[in-house]
Each structure stands twice: as C-alpha cells, then as structure tokens.
Design an enzyme around this catalytic site. Structure first.
Site, PDB file in Angstrom:
ATOM      1  CB  THR A   1      -0.937   0.001   1.220  1.00 15.99           C
ATOM      2  OG1 THR A   1      -1.819  -1.110   1.125  1.00 15.99           O
ATOM      3  CG2 THR A   1      -1.757   1.281   1.289  1.00 15.99           C
TER       4      THR A   1
ATOM      5  CB  SER B   1       2.300  -7.684   1.314  1.00 15.03           C
ATOM      6  OG  SER B   1       1.232  -7.446   2.205  1.00 15.03           O
TER       7      SER B   1
ATOM      8  CB  THR C   1      -0.259  -3.570   6.379  1.00 11.35           C
ATOM      9  OG1 THR C   1      -1.436  -3.620   5.569  1.00 11.35           O
ATOM     10  CG2 THR C   1       0.294  -2.157   6.397  1.00 11.35           C
ATOM     11  CG  ASP C   2      -3.066  -7.309   3.564  1.00 11.14           C
ATOM     12  OD1 ASP C   2      -3.499  -6.617   4.508  1.00 11.14           O
ATOM     13  OD2 ASP C   2      -3.591  -7.325   2.442  1.00 11.14           O
TER      14      ASP C   2
END
Length: 324
Positions: free
Chosen positions: A17, A63, A96-97
C-alpha cells in the site's frame, strides 16, 4: 556509535500500500498496491535528502500475494547488504497484510546484529494525507539508532518486535499490536524512546549459512496447511488434505490448527488430526485468540506453538520441515 553503525542505510522496496495508487486522492481503499517505485517513495520524504542511502527495488507486489520466490530474493538481498561493513541498517517497504510473516521469517533466519526495519502504510501514496512518508522517515531513524538490532516493524510511530507483531485492524493507520509484550518503543520526532530490549541478535555473523542455503535451494515450501477449530468442526477438511497431494508442494507435511481458547480443539477435528499424525503429518496447535498464548498443561493432546500466532507457527513449522 557501535561497531555496526556506519551511517549508511539500504532501502529495499517490495511494493504494498505504501507504493499504491488510487484514481482519486480521497480513496483510501480502492487503490492498486505496488505501483510507485521505492526510489520515488524516498524522493517524497525531504528529511531523507541528506541521508546516505542505497535504494533497491526487490519486488513490486501486493503483500497478500507474497510467495516463496519473493522471500528468497528479499532474504538474499538483505543478507548481502548486512555483510557490507559500511551499512548501518536496512529498511524494507512492505505491504501490511503479510508484513508480520516476512518480519518473522527474516528474524528467524538472520537474527541480525544490525537493524532490519520493515515499514508500510495504510493509505496509498496518492492519498490526500498519506502515512507512508512519515513511516519511512521513522524507519530510517530506527535503522540509524546506535543500539538498534534485530528485525522490527515500524508503523504509526511505534516499533514492534518481529516475533510479537500482528495486524489487528483492517483500516486504521495504526493497525499493529504486539499483544501482552507490547511495543518495543516509539519514534518521536526522529528520536527513539524504548520500552523493552531489542530483538535477539547474533553478534558474530549476519546469518546461518546452512539455513540460508536450504531456503534458497527450495523449489517450494514443505506443504503446511492452516485450519481452524470452531463450533461444528468435523475434521473433513483435514481428511481431504490428507488425500490430495499438491502438484507444486507435494503431500501434506504439516498442519497448524488455530484452536479455541487455550489451544482447545473440537473433539471431531481432534480425531482427524490424530489420524494425520498417525500418517506422519506434523501437527501443531496455536490459539486463535488475539492476545495471550497457550498455557501448557499435562492433558494437552497436541504440541503447541510456543506462543506463536497461527500464521507464524505455520512458517516456523515449514522452516523446521525444510531443515529436516
């Protein structure tokens, strides 16, 4: 300065992101991740203009789509830069995932004496008020700290250890938590305030060469699946996994079950897991609870994850099987 700190920081880009683009500045969810180069991200942060930086694009992905090949490339580049005496630390821009999984993998393999700092964003680079530039600036400050070591995640001014961090919120700009342990510290106007010790590190070498070779030589992860215990769990998913070999990863080698509460497992699911064990499959139980860890007891029917979350327990078991 300690012996590892020479003032140069390497910034490795992997997408996410933080490198995302949306068609409108007020759209914080309908963006495409991994569109802006890491060089352009660095150029958006005026505070980094005077820093000694090396910038390298390792990958450009969302990710959620992380795969072994990207991890292999990232681990290889991180290890190579850690071996450079002039490098003080490394910053990795990441989605972030799965950042908690990448952080866990890097810490498990490298335990670096220099800091390896993963950072990210919850808003794309095109947002009206993007959070990526501040996170990147904070991450560089952590990488340059004279006592920093190990793998950490820096986001929203907080520093999280790789073994503890998990993503707990899908939208807010401070989406991470470190459970009972709490954050390692925080970044305040480029100054660090520490609450706990840095992650464990190996002072003599930057990595275990044998473990690195096994990872780099792997065509696929050993097949380890993640299942959940829940009301009505009957174990048929486990039995289906036992009967279906994957063309890429081969037969089932391990199962991590996210158990309820203190690692409890539905009795019907437990029967199936015992069947899997009898067929040579390694089974580990973690807790699906967001806080705490399994407290071991004499009647525990399955080995537990030693405090690791289900996703990290899956990686730990895959690494263990890779090295067997």
């Amino acid at each position: 300065m300690n012996e590892n700190q020479a003032g140069r920081v390497v910034i490795l880009g992997t997408g996410g992101t933080i490198a995302g683009r949306a068609t409108q500045a007020n759209d914080n969810v309908g963006y495409v991740a991994g569109q802006v180069t890491v060089g352009d991200l660095v150029a958006m942060v005026p505070a980094l203009a005077t820093c000694a930086l090396d910038v390298e694009q390792v990958a450009q992905i969302n990710s959620k789509d992380m795969v072994l090949g990207v991890w292999q490339s990232l681990v290889r580049r991180v290890a190579a830069h850690l071996d450079r005496p002039e490098v003080a630390g490394i910053v990795i821009t990441h989605g972030t995932d799965t950042i908690e999984e990448t952080a866990f993998l890097l810490q498990s393999l490298l335990m670096p004496a220099k800091p390896v700092v993963l950072t990210c964003a919850m808003r794309p680079a095109t947002a009206l008020v993007p959070d990526g530039p501040q996170n990147l600036s904070d991450a560089v400050a952590v990488a340059l700290h004279p006592h920093a070591c190990g793998v950490v995640v820096v986001c929203a001014g907080r520093i999280h250890g790789a073994m503890d961090v998990s993503k707990v919120h899908p939208y807010r700009m401070d989406p991470f938590d470190s459970g009972d342990a709490g954050a390692l510290g925080c970044v305040e106007e480029a100054q660090l305030r520490m609450f706990r010790p840095w992650p464990p590190s190996v002072s003599q070498t930057t990595h275990d060469a044998v473990r690195m070779q096994r990872l780099q030589g792997a065509a696929a992860w050993p097949r380890v699946e993640l299942v959940f215990s829940h009301a009505g769990a009957d174990g048929e998913v486990v039995r289906a996994l036992l009967e279906q070999a994957s063309a890429r990863a081969g037969p089932l080698r391990g199962i991590v079950v996210a158990g309820t509460g203190n690692g409890t497992v539905h009795e019907d699911l437990l029967v199936a897991l015992k069947e899997a064990q009898a067929r040579g499959v390694h089974v580990v139980v973690a807790s699906r609870c967001g806080q705490g860890r399994i407290v071991p007891h004499a009647g525990q029917p399955l080995p537990d994850s030693a405090g690791l979350s289900p996703v990290k327990a899956r990686l730990a078991l895959a690494l263990q099987l890779l090295e067997a």
